[in-house]
Design a protein around this motif. Structure first.
Motif, short mmCIF file in Angstrom:
data_model
loop_
_atom_site.label_atom_id
_atom_site.label_comp_id
_atom_site.label_asym_id
_atom_site.label_seq_id
_atom_site.Cartn_x
_atom_site.Cartn_y
_atom_site.Cartn_z
N UNK A 24 0.87 -1.05 0.10
CA UNK A 24 -0.03 -0.11 0.02
C UNK A 24 0.69 1.25 -0.10
N UNK A 25 0.31 2.39 -0.56
CA UNK A 25 1.18 3.51 -0.58
C UNK A 25 1.30 3.95 0.86
N UNK A 26 2.80 4.56 0.92
CA UNK A 26 3.24 4.68 2.18
C UNK A 26 3.83 3.89 3.12
N UNK A 27 3.60 2.52 2.46
CA UNK A 27 4.15 1.39 3.50
C UNK A 27 5.54 1.30 3.37
N UNK A 28 6.27 0.82 4.57
CA UNK A 28 7.62 0.43 4.11
C UNK A 28 7.94 -0.88 3.50
N UNK A 29 8.97 -1.10 2.69
CA UNK A 29 9.17 -2.12 2.05
C UNK A 29 9.74 -2.97 3.14
N UNK A 30 9.31 -4.44 2.87
CA UNK A 30 9.74 -5.29 3.91
C UNK A 30 11.25 -5.71 3.81
N UNK A 31 11.83 -5.33 2.72
CA UNK A 31 13.16 -5.69 2.29
C UNK A 31 13.94 -4.49 2.39
N UNK A 32 13.66 -3.45 3.26
CA UNK A 32 14.61 -2.09 3.61
C UNK A 32 15.52 -2.73 4.73
N UNK A 33 16.76 -2.20 4.50
CA UNK A 33 17.70 -2.42 5.64
C UNK A 33 17.35 -1.72 6.90
N UNK A 34 16.52 -0.53 6.76
CA UNK A 34 15.65 -0.09 8.06
C UNK A 34 15.15 -0.78 8.93
N UNK A 35 14.51 -1.94 8.13
CA UNK A 35 13.92 -3.04 9.13
C UNK A 35 14.60 -4.06 9.52
N UNK A 36 15.55 -4.42 8.60
CA UNK A 36 16.31 -5.67 9.08
C UNK A 36 17.62 -5.33 8.31
N UNK A 37 18.67 -5.58 9.20
CA UNK A 37 20.08 -5.50 8.87
C UNK A 37 20.32 -6.79 7.92
N UNK A 38 19.43 -7.70 7.77
CA UNK A 38 19.72 -8.82 6.74
C UNK A 38 19.56 -8.40 5.45
N UNK A 39 19.00 -7.47 5.32
CA UNK A 39 18.78 -6.80 3.85
C UNK A 39 19.76 -5.74 3.62
N UNK A 40 20.91 -5.56 4.45
CA UNK A 40 21.98 -4.32 4.30
C UNK A 40 23.08 -5.03 3.60
N UNK A 41 23.97 -4.28 2.94
CA UNK A 41 25.22 -4.58 2.36
C UNK A 41 26.07 -4.91 3.49
N UNK A 42 26.32 -6.23 3.75
CA UNK A 42 27.25 -6.62 4.94
C UNK A 42 28.58 -6.74 4.80
N UNK A 43 29.17 -5.96 3.67
CA UNK A 43 30.52 -6.31 3.47
C UNK A 43 31.19 -5.11 4.34
N UNK A 44 32.88 -5.19 4.62
CA UNK A 44 33.53 -4.13 5.28
C UNK A 44 33.03 -4.01 6.78
N UNK A 45 32.46 -5.03 7.24
CA UNK A 45 32.13 -5.02 8.70
C UNK A 45 33.47 -5.36 9.45
N UNK A 46 33.53 -4.59 10.88
CA UNK A 46 34.67 -5.07 11.69
C UNK A 46 34.72 -6.50 12.25
N UNK A 47 35.59 -6.90 12.66
CA UNK A 47 35.22 -8.48 13.33
C UNK A 47 34.17 -8.73 14.23
N UNK A 48 33.42 -9.41 14.06
CA UNK A 48 32.29 -9.78 14.92
C UNK A 48 31.90 -10.91 15.58
N UNK A 49 31.54 -10.92 16.83
CA UNK A 49 31.24 -12.25 17.31
C UNK A 49 29.93 -12.42 18.04
N UNK A 50 29.22 -13.33 17.38
CA UNK A 50 27.71 -13.61 17.75
C UNK A 50 27.62 -14.57 18.96
N UNK A 51 27.11 -14.54 19.96
CA UNK A 51 26.36 -15.58 20.70
C UNK A 51 25.13 -15.72 20.79
N UNK A 52 24.51 -16.90 20.42
CA UNK A 52 22.83 -16.94 20.28
C UNK A 52 22.66 -18.31 21.02
#
Length: 127
Positions: A24-52
């Motif tokens: 719908x007009x004015x809605x956010x696309x679900x693939x915008x990096x603003x909603x999920x970093x999974x949709x962002x360019x993930x190159x050139x990140x600093x070393x990262x460690x995730x515990x889950x």
């Protein structure tokens, strides 16, 4: 709270109120990096460690982030802890009560995080 059988379906009206109905007009696309970093360019990140934890609601997001970031050339480690939940590392001093014992998985995860950061610091100092 959390009384519906399908929690995702029950939460959608509130999500649509915030983000708009997809398409719908004015809605956010679900693939915008603003909603999920999974949709962002993930190159050139600093070393990262995730515990889950494998009982974490965001387990798939954490694993997918690590996979995508590594595929983009970023140095990312993902450690999945069996039977652990969201924020399990906060229980490194015990789980409450007078006879509380530290959660050993939390203690080990924090030790790994400290070793990771010390390793990064040593590399910087060696330059």
């Amino acid at each position: 709270m959390f009384r519906d059988e399908d929690l995702v379906a029950a939460s959608m009206p509130q999500i649509y109120r915030l983000l708009g109905v997809p398409g719908e007009h004015g809605s956010f696309p679900l693939t915008t990096p603003d909603l999920s970093v999974l949709h962002a360019a993930l190159h050139d990140l600093p070393p990262t460690q995730i515990h889950v934890g494998d009982a974490e609601v965001m387990l798939s997001d954490s694993v997918e982030f690590g996979t995508k970031a590594r595929a983009s050339g970023s140095p990312v480690e993902v450690h999945v802890w069996p039977r652990m939940w969201h924020t399990f590392t906060q229980y490194s001093e015990g789980c409450g009560g007078d006879d509380a014992e530290p959660l050993q998985e939390a203690v080990e995860a924090l030790k790994q995080q400290a070793d990771f950061l010390k390793g990064l610091a040593a590399k910087l100092l060696a330059r």
